[in-house]
Design an enzyme around this catalytic site. Structure first.
Site, short mmCIF file in Angstrom:
data_model
loop_
_atom_site.label_atom_id
_atom_site.label_comp_id
_atom_site.label_asym_id
_atom_site.label_seq_id
_atom_site.Cartn_x
_atom_site.Cartn_y
_atom_site.Cartn_z
N THR A 186 -0.59 -3.58 23.70
CA THR A 186 -1.42 -4.38 22.77
C THR A 186 -2.86 -4.46 23.24
O THR A 186 -3.75 -4.82 22.46
CB THR A 186 -0.88 -5.82 22.68
OG1 THR A 186 -1.01 -6.42 23.98
CG2 THR A 186 0.58 -5.85 22.26
N ARG A 245 -3.70 -6.50 31.66
CA ARG A 245 -3.79 -6.00 30.29
C ARG A 245 -2.45 -5.42 29.88
O ARG A 245 -1.94 -4.53 30.54
CB ARG A 245 -4.88 -4.93 30.26
CG ARG A 245 -5.21 -4.45 28.89
CD ARG A 245 -6.57 -3.81 28.87
NE ARG A 245 -6.64 -2.51 29.53
CZ ARG A 245 -7.48 -1.56 29.19
NH1 ARG A 245 -8.32 -1.75 28.21
NH2 ARG A 245 -7.50 -0.42 29.83
N ASP A 267 -8.34 0.91 40.11
CA ASP A 267 -7.72 2.04 40.83
C ASP A 267 -8.75 2.76 41.70
O ASP A 267 -8.46 3.14 42.84
CB ASP A 267 -7.13 3.05 39.82
CG ASP A 267 -5.81 2.56 39.25
OD1 ASP A 267 -5.23 1.61 39.81
OD2 ASP A 267 -5.37 3.14 38.24
N ASP A 321 -10.46 3.98 35.74
CA ASP A 321 -9.96 2.63 35.99
C ASP A 321 -10.66 2.08 37.24
O ASP A 321 -10.43 2.57 38.36
CB ASP A 321 -8.44 2.66 36.20
CG ASP A 321 -7.87 1.26 36.32
OD1 ASP A 321 -7.05 0.89 35.46
OD2 ASP A 321 -8.24 0.53 37.27
#
Ligand code: URA
Length: 210
Positions: free
Chosen positions: A109, A105, A204, A201
């Site tokens: 954006t 990602r 993570d 996340d």
């Protein structure tokens, strides 16, 4: 609710998901719980696999017994967090073929950038299950499914752990034919594209990175 959206609200799934959400949950426990939940989600998403019968002999007599029909299903991991769902599902469906779609990602954006693509052949004849724990903006899911359709897939489902309403809307608009199975739908996305309240996340947390 759309017939193309299933929330697996089984108490065991919800309990395990709540533990995963806690900031104090360790990497090892997070990974173990994700693997466990993936099996409940896989149970649900494979509910409509085509069936056939074969005549078998039990110790008592012969019978026409049900078996899964057709080509082996294709499990597609959207890297890297999708890998956390693979092992659990493969335990239930050991003969599944496995593919990988590498998308990262762009943090500005939030758009997906492709860096890897390798999928099983004859996708047009297989049930294809794309997996990614987090359906956030939906950008990665939409891009991955675009690629799978370009490879011929026509029977695709999307399996995730947590979804944001924004991601569901995006995916359903781009690919209304793709059913979604998730354990929960959270409130919204924050300005960084993270699911709120979410679990942080997922990559993570499962791999112990920051
Ligand atoms: N990806 C994640 O891992 N977590 C989110 O909340 C959103 C996207």
């Amino acid at each position: 609710m759309s017939p193309h959206l299933t929330i697996v609200d089984h108490p065991l799934v919800q309990h395990k998901l709540s533990i995963m959400r806690k900031i104090s949950t360790s990497t090892a426990e997070f990974r173990r719980l994700l693997r466990e939940i993936s099996q409940f989600l896989a149970y649900e998403i494979t509910r409509h696999l085509p069936m056939t019968t074969q005549t078998i002999e039990t110790p008592i007599q012969s019978m026409d017994a049900p078996f899964i029909d057709g080509k082996k299903l294709a499990l597609i991991s959207i890297l890297r967090a999708g890998n956390g769902l693979l092992d659990g599902i493969l335990e239930l469906v050991p003969s599944a073929r496995v593919g990988f779609v590498g998308l990262y990602r762009n943090e500005e954006t939030l758009e997906p950038v492709q860096y890897y693509y390798k999928v099983p052949d004859e996708l047009d004849q297989r049930m294809v299950i794309a997996v990614d724990p987090m359906l956030a903006t939906g950008n990665s899911a939409v891009a991955a499914i675009d690629l799978l359709k370009e490879s011929g897939a026509t029977n695709i489902q999307f399996l995730c752990l947590l979804a944001a309403p924004e991601g569901i809307a995006h995916l359903q608009e781009a690919h209304p034919d793709v059913p979604i199975v998730t354990a929960a739908i959270d409130s919204h996305l924050n300005d960084h594209g993270y699911i709120v309240p979410g679990l942080g996340d997922a990559g993570d947390r499962m791999f112990g990175t920051k």
